[in-house]
Scaffold this motif. Structure first.
Motif, mmCIF file in Angstrom:
data_model
loop_
_atom_site.group_PDB
_atom_site.id
_atom_site.type_symbol
_atom_site.label_atom_id
_atom_site.label_comp_id
_atom_site.label_asym_id
_atom_site.label_seq_id
_atom_site.Cartn_x
_atom_site.Cartn_y
_atom_site.Cartn_z
ATOM 1 N N VAL A 290 -12.105 8.384 -3.127
ATOM 2 C CA VAL A 290 -12.724 7.187 -2.556
ATOM 3 C C VAL A 290 -14.226 7.228 -2.779
ATOM 4 C CG1 VAL A 290 -13.263 5.986 -0.397
ATOM 5 C CG2 VAL A 290 -10.972 6.893 -0.767
ATOM 6 N N TRP B 152 -8.774 9.150 3.802
ATOM 7 C CA TRP B 152 -9.129 7.851 4.395
ATOM 8 C C TRP B 152 -7.926 6.918 4.351
ATOM 9 C CZ3 TRP B 152 -13.632 8.124 6.743
ATOM 10 C CH2 TRP B 152 -14.571 9.046 6.290
ATOM 11 N N PHE C 182 -0.723 4.742 -1.780
ATOM 12 C CA PHE C 182 -2.140 4.574 -1.451
ATOM 13 C C PHE C 182 -2.428 4.576 0.053
ATOM 14 C CE2 PHE C 182 -2.364 1.960 -5.558
ATOM 15 C CZ PHE C 182 -2.790 3.047 -6.296
ATOM 16 N N SER C 183 -1.497 4.974 0.891
ATOM 17 C CA SER C 183 -1.725 4.874 2.334
ATOM 18 C C SER C 183 -2.923 5.702 2.793
ATOM 19 C CB SER C 183 -0.474 5.267 3.112
ATOM 20 O OG SER C 183 -0.064 6.573 2.766
ATOM 21 N N ILE D 104 -11.244 3.078 -5.157
ATOM 22 C CA ILE D 104 -10.480 4.320 -5.340
ATOM 23 C C ILE D 104 -10.249 4.495 -6.831
ATOM 24 C CG2 ILE D 104 -9.452 4.356 -3.045
ATOM 25 C CD1 ILE D 104 -6.874 3.291 -4.242
ATOM 26 N N VAL E 218 -10.663 -1.625 -2.666
ATOM 27 C CA VAL E 218 -9.840 -1.620 -1.458
ATOM 28 C C VAL E 218 -10.693 -1.825 -0.207
ATOM 29 C CG1 VAL E 218 -8.174 -0.030 -2.514
ATOM 30 C CG2 VAL E 218 -10.013 0.893 -1.103
ATOM 31 N N THR E 219 -10.007 -2.024 0.892
ATOM 32 C CA THR E 219 -10.612 -1.928 2.213
ATOM 33 C C THR E 219 -9.979 -0.710 2.869
ATOM 34 O OG1 THR E 219 -10.882 -4.314 2.409
ATOM 35 C CG2 THR E 219 -10.940 -3.051 4.449
ATOM 36 N N ALA E 220 -10.814 0.171 3.384
ATOM 37 C CA ALA E 220 -10.309 1.394 4.014
ATOM 38 C C ALA E 220 -10.992 1.603 5.361
ATOM 39 C CB ALA E 220 -10.565 2.594 3.104
ATOM 40 N N ILE F 236 0.826 -1.218 0.000
ATOM 41 C CA ILE F 236 0.000 0.000 0.000
ATOM 42 C C ILE F 236 0.863 1.272 0.000
ATOM 43 C CG2 ILE F 236 -1.889 1.218 1.158
ATOM 44 C CD1 ILE F 236 -2.646 -1.660 0.355
ATOM 45 N N TRP G 119 -17.352 4.807 -1.405
ATOM 46 C CA TRP G 119 -17.690 3.676 -0.545
ATOM 47 C C TRP G 119 -18.668 2.742 -1.245
ATOM 48 C CZ3 TRP G 119 -14.400 3.241 3.178
ATOM 49 C CH2 TRP G 119 -13.787 4.384 3.690
ATOM 50 N N VAL H 26 -6.144 3.621 3.736
ATOM 51 C CA VAL H 26 -6.344 2.388 2.967
ATOM 52 C C VAL H 26 -5.641 1.255 3.706
ATOM 53 C CG1 VAL H 26 -5.900 1.219 0.776
ATOM 54 C CG2 VAL H 26 -6.566 3.631 0.791
ATOM 55 N N ILE I 182 -5.441 -3.530 -0.560
ATOM 56 C CA ILE I 182 -5.914 -3.507 -1.944
ATOM 57 C C ILE I 182 -6.476 -4.893 -2.225
ATOM 58 C CG2 ILE I 182 -5.270 -3.320 -4.375
ATOM 59 C CD1 ILE I 182 -3.031 -1.413 -3.510
#
Length: 84
Positions: free
Chosen positions: A77, A34, A28-29, A68, A50-52, A23, A79, A36, A39
Motif C-alpha cells: 500500500v 490495511w 484484496f481484503s 496498491i 483503492v480506499t482503505a 474485494i 497512501w 481495503v 477498489i
C-alpha cells in the motif's frame, strides 16, 4: 489493531455484501496490514487505486485513498496524500 503502545483495540465494522464479491474474493481484503474498503480504479494488472482504512491519531481509523501495487508477488500500500 496494535498501536505499539500496549493499548490495543478491536474494531467492529459492517461492510456491504458487494464488498465480499468485489474485494474479498479477489484477495484484496487486507493488503500490507490495511483493510481495503473499496477498489476505485484498476490501473493495470498490478496496480489499483483503492480506499482503505488508515489509522489516524490514537484509535481513529478513517477511509483514505491509496494505491496498491504488486511487486515480487506481494501487494503493498502507498497512501495518496490528500490536498487540503
Amino acid at each position: 489493531m496494535a498501536n505499539g503502545k500496549g493499548n490495543d483495540t478491536s474494531l467492529k465494522i459492517t461492510l456491504p455484501y458487494r464488498w465480499y464479491n468485489k474485494i474479498y474474493t479477489k484477495g484484496f481484503s487486507v493488503v500490507d496490514g490495511w483493510l481495503v474498503l473499496d477498489i476505485l480504479e484498476k490501473i493495470d494488472e498490478n496496480t489499483y487505486k483503492v480506499t482503505a482504512g488508515k489509522q489516524g491519531r490514537g484509535f481513529e481509523v478513517y477511509p483514505a485513498p491509496a494505491v496498491i501495487t504488486k511487486k515480487d508477488k506481494k501487494w503493498t500500500v502507498k497512501w495518496i496524500k490528500e490536498r487540503k
